[in-house]
Write a protein that holds these residues in place. Sequence first.
Motif, PDB file in Angstrom:
ATOM      1  N   LYS A  72      10.400  -2.033 -11.268  1.00 21.48           N
ATOM      2  CA  LYS A  72      10.058  -2.760 -10.042  1.00 21.48           C
ATOM      3  C   LYS A  72       9.857  -1.849  -8.841  1.00 21.48           C
ATOM      4  CE  LYS A  72      12.017  -7.246 -11.252  1.00 21.48           C
ATOM      5  NZ  LYS A  72      12.786  -8.412 -10.762  1.00 21.48           N
ATOM      6  N   LEU A  73      10.509  -0.695  -8.838  1.00 19.57           N
ATOM      7  CA  LEU A  73      10.406   0.220  -7.702  1.00 19.57           C
ATOM      8  C   LEU A  73      10.372   1.655  -8.213  1.00 19.57           C
ATOM      9  CD1 LEU A  73      13.161  -1.541  -5.608  1.00 19.57           C
ATOM     10  CD2 LEU A  73      10.792  -1.388  -4.834  1.00 19.57           C
ATOM     11  N   VAL A  74       9.668   2.503  -7.484  1.00 16.64           N
ATOM     12  CA  VAL A  74       9.657   3.926  -7.827  1.00 16.64           C
ATOM     13  C   VAL A  74       9.909   4.734  -6.569  1.00 16.64           C
ATOM     14  CG1 VAL A  74       8.192   3.777  -9.868  1.00 16.64           C
ATOM     15  CG2 VAL A  74       7.140   3.933  -7.614  1.00 16.64           C
ATOM     16  N   ASP A  82      10.966   6.020   3.743  1.00 12.70           N
ATOM     17  CA  ASP A  82      10.062   4.968   3.280  1.00 12.70           C
ATOM     18  C   ASP A  82       9.280   5.393   2.050  1.00 12.70           C
ATOM     19  OD1 ASP A  82      10.746   3.112   5.288  1.00 12.70           O
ATOM     20  OD2 ASP A  82       9.436   4.127   6.719  1.00 12.70           O
ATOM     21  N   ASP A  83       9.861   6.282   1.247  1.00  8.81           N
ATOM     22  CA  ASP A  83       9.193   6.752   0.031  1.00  8.81           C
ATOM     23  C   ASP A  83       9.647   5.993  -1.212  1.00  8.81           C
ATOM     24  OD1 ASP A  83       7.729   8.508   1.469  1.00  8.81           O
ATOM     25  OD2 ASP A  83       8.879  10.287   0.960  1.00  8.81           O
ATOM     26  N   LEU A  84      10.233   4.829  -1.022  1.00  9.01           N
ATOM     27  CA  LEU A  84      10.525   3.928  -2.132  1.00  9.01           C
ATOM     28  C   LEU A  84       9.459   2.839  -2.102  1.00  9.01           C
ATOM     29  CD1 LEU A  84      12.625   3.241  -4.407  1.00  9.01           C
ATOM     30  CD2 LEU A  84      13.626   1.628  -2.770  1.00  9.01           C
ATOM     31  N   ALA A  85       8.716   2.708  -3.200  1.00 10.32           N
ATOM     32  CA  ALA A  85       7.559   1.812  -3.193  1.00 10.32           C
ATOM     33  C   ALA A  85       7.657   0.789  -4.313  1.00 10.32           C
ATOM     34  CB  ALA A  85       6.274   2.614  -3.338  1.00 10.32           C
ATOM     35  N   PRO A  86       7.233  -0.447  -4.059  1.00  8.50           N
ATOM     36  CA  PRO A  86       7.101  -1.417  -5.146  1.00  8.50           C
ATOM     37  C   PRO A  86       6.110  -0.891  -6.178  1.00  8.50           C
ATOM     38  CG  PRO A  86       6.957  -2.497  -3.008  1.00  8.50           C
ATOM     39  CD  PRO A  86       6.903  -1.023  -2.740  1.00  8.50           C
ATOM     40  N   GLY A 144       0.782  -1.230   0.000  1.00  8.52           N
ATOM     41  CA  GLY A 144       0.000   0.000   0.000  1.00  8.52           C
ATOM     42  C   GLY A 144       0.810   1.274   0.000  1.00  8.52           C
ATOM     43  N   ARG A 145       2.127   1.190  -0.085  1.00  5.07           N
ATOM     44  CA  ARG A 145       2.933   2.423  -0.090  1.00  5.07           C
ATOM     45  C   ARG A 145       2.594   3.308  -1.290  1.00  5.07           C
ATOM     46  NH1 ARG A 145       9.303   1.718   1.532  1.00  5.07           N
ATOM     47  NH2 ARG A 145       9.024   0.786   3.582  1.00  5.07           N
TER      48      ARG A 145
END
Length: 395
Positions: free
Chosen positions: A369-371, A378-382, A92-93
Motif C-alpha cells: 500500500k505504501l513505499v 514526504d517521501d512516503l508514497a501510496p 502524484g508523489r
Amino acid sequence: MEVLIVTTVVVLLVCAAIAGLVVPALKRQAPPRKPEVPPPGTIATPAPPDTVEAPEPTSQAPPVAAPEQPAEAPVEEPIEAPELEVPEPTAGRLTRLRARLARSQSGLGKGLLTLLSRDTLDEETWEEIEETLLGADLGVGPTQELVERLRTEVRVKGSRTPEEVRNLLRTELINLIGADTDRSLHAVRQPDERPSVTLVVGVNGTGKTTTTGKLARVLVADGRSVLLGAADTFRAAAADQLQTWGERVGARTVRGPEGGDPASVAFDAVKQAAGDDVDAVLIDTAGRLHTKTGLMDELGKVKRVIEKQSPVHEVLLVLDATTGQNGLMQARVFAEVVDVTGIVLSKLDGTAKGGIVVAVQRELGVPVKLVGLGEGPDDLAPFDPAAFVDALLAD
C-alpha cells in the motif's frame, strides 16, 4: 587713731568672710517654700514646667532604611506555537519520485528490454530473462509465470518493434503486480463516529517509527485528523521521535512510561481518539524479532486489548525492501499473529530490487500500500502499480 582704723578693717574683712561661708550653707539647708494658695475666686495659672534639656546622644542612631518596593514581576512573553508544516499532497508523489525509484533498480527494465528486443529469442535468451527477473527479487513462481506469458505473446505477435516490446513488458508487469487490487488505506472516521485504528508492526531496524510519522503526514495531507499512540515503550527514544513527527503536523501523541505496558498505551490512545473526534489513530509498536515467541505474543496482546473497544481496521507491516527475499519469512510470521492487511516497503530507494513488491504480495496475499523512497518527510508514497512499472522501465 591708726590702730583703730586697722582694727576696724580687719573686723570687716572677717565678717565678710564669715558671711560668704554661712549664707550658701543656709541656702542649701533652707526648707522648700510652701506653694502659695491663691485667694478664693481666682483661677490658678500653673507655673511653666522647668525646661529639661535632652542629653546629647552619645552615638549617632543608624539611619532607618526606606521600605523596599516590591519587585515588578517579569512579564512573560507568550510562547509561540511552532508553525505547522503543510505536507505535500499525496497525489502524484510516486510520479515525482520516479527518477529516484528508477535509479534504485540497477537497470532492470533496460536489461529486460534489451533481451526481448533481440532478433532471435532462443532458449539461452529466455534463460537470461529469467535470471534477470530472479535477480530482481521477483521470486521463482512469479518469474516463471511472467516468462511464460512473454513467450506466448512473442509467438503470437511475431515481429517486435522496441515500442511493442516495451508495451508488452509494461502490460505484463502491471498485471503481475495487480492493477485492480484495492490499495486504499482504511484510515477514515467510521460510520459509527469512531476513529479508524491502524496498527504499525515490523522487526527492528525497518524504519517503523519513522514510517508511522510519515504516514501521519500522508493522512494530514489528505485532510484527516490524526492521533499517534507511542506503544513502543521498550526503545528509549521511540516516543520522543514519534511525538516530534506528530508536532510537525499538529497530531497529538499518547505515550506511557518507559518500559510500561504497550497494550495499555494503545488502549488509552484509541480511547482518547474516540473522545476527541479524531479521524484516525496510528499505533506504533515495538520492533521485535519474528523468531522470539514471547515478543510476538505481546504484539497479539496489543491487538486484542485494542479490540475491546474498537476494531483494528489496518495492520501495516513495515518491511525493509533491501532485505529482499529474507524479509518474506518475517512477513509470514507477522501475518500469522496479527492478520496483516497491507505492506509498507521502506528504503526502496537504495539497493532494493523492485521485484520484492510482487514477491511479498504473493507470499502474504495482501497488497503493498505504501513505499518509502527517501529520507525526506514526504517521501512516503501510496503505491501505484502503473507509476512503479514506468519507473522500472525508465531509460
